[in-house]
Design an enzyme around this catalytic site. Structure first.
Site: not given
Length: 253
Positions: A152, A156
């Protein structure tokens, strides 16, 4: 406010959470909104809550370039133009690099980064005509690292820099590109975390405003970045984090 009257907005991930709140916010401000998600029933529920004469929905898997192209084509056929693309769709798989499977690693990158690449490629030719904008939903996890969130965080972080380079490459064409970077936000994706009282107490202690965000609070900032009020703002990854990133990490008093 009626800042988006006669504007056409695509919102991905619109069936729930921040995407749903964002679609509702743009609609309240007068926009024609195209909802996109791969959750059919929830997508239809959101569609039914909004004005039928200026709302449409398209079942879309943003991981598939052809479906993203179809989404943009659908918006143009339905409403004749495109002014704003909001890339909200995304997923999270926990674990460090020894714990995350190779398949899950690629799945997170495809959902969170490739989808934005696809959306930008398909939307920019139309946004150039309207001098429109893109707003990406990144995360404070793209501005700094977390424990046990390797896939993640990487996705991002990539989205944060993709936002910057899109802004640079297309500013002279009149297209603005920005991102919001929320901290913990109460959505379906974070429901398990929200049920963990000890964890939420840690968030409350760490976030200066003492709580997580509501989806509507993120949607309000997305709407600002897409509006003429932010007409001289591009290439910004804006923390929407209750003051979290204002701290250098040292303990409080």
């Amino acid at each position: 406010m009626n800042r988006f009257e006669d504007k056409v907005v695509i919102v991905t991930g619109a069936a729930s959470g921040m995407g749903k709140a964002t679609a509702q916010r743009f609609s309240r401000e007068g926009a024609k909104v195209v909802l996109a998600d791969r959750q059919h029933e929830k997508l239809q529920e959101v569609l039914e809550q909004l004005p039928q004469d200026r709302t449409a929905a398209r079942l879309t898997d943003v991981c598939v370039q052809e479906q993203v192209r179809d989404l943009v084509d659908f918006a143009i056929e339905k409403f004749g133009k495109l002014d704003v693309l909001v890339n909200d769709a995304g997923i999270h798989v926990p674990g460090n690099v020894l714990e995350v499977s190779v398949d899950d690693w690629h799945r997170v990158q495809t959902n969170n980064v490739d989808s934005v690449f696809y959306g930008a490629r398909e939307a920019i030719p139309y946004l150039e005509k309207t001098r429109g904008c893109i707003v990406n939903v990144a995360s404070v996890s793209g501005l700094g690292g977390d424990w046990g969130m390797s896939a993640y965080n990487t996705s991002k972080g990539a989205l944060v820099n993709l936002t910057r380079v899109l802004a640079l490459d297309f500013a002279r064409k009149g297209i603005r590109v920005n991102a919001v970077c929320p901290t913990f936000t109460y959505t379906g994706m974070t429901a398990d975390m929200a049920d963990n009282k000890a964890l939420m107490a840690k968030f409350a202690e760490r976030i200066p405003l003492g709580r997580g965000a509501q989806p509507e609070e993120i949607a309000a900032v997305i709407a600002f970045l897409a509006s003429e009020d932010a007409g001289f703002v591009t290439g910004v990854n804006m923390p929407v984090d209750g003051g979290l990133t204002a701290s250098n990490g040292q303990p409080g008093q």
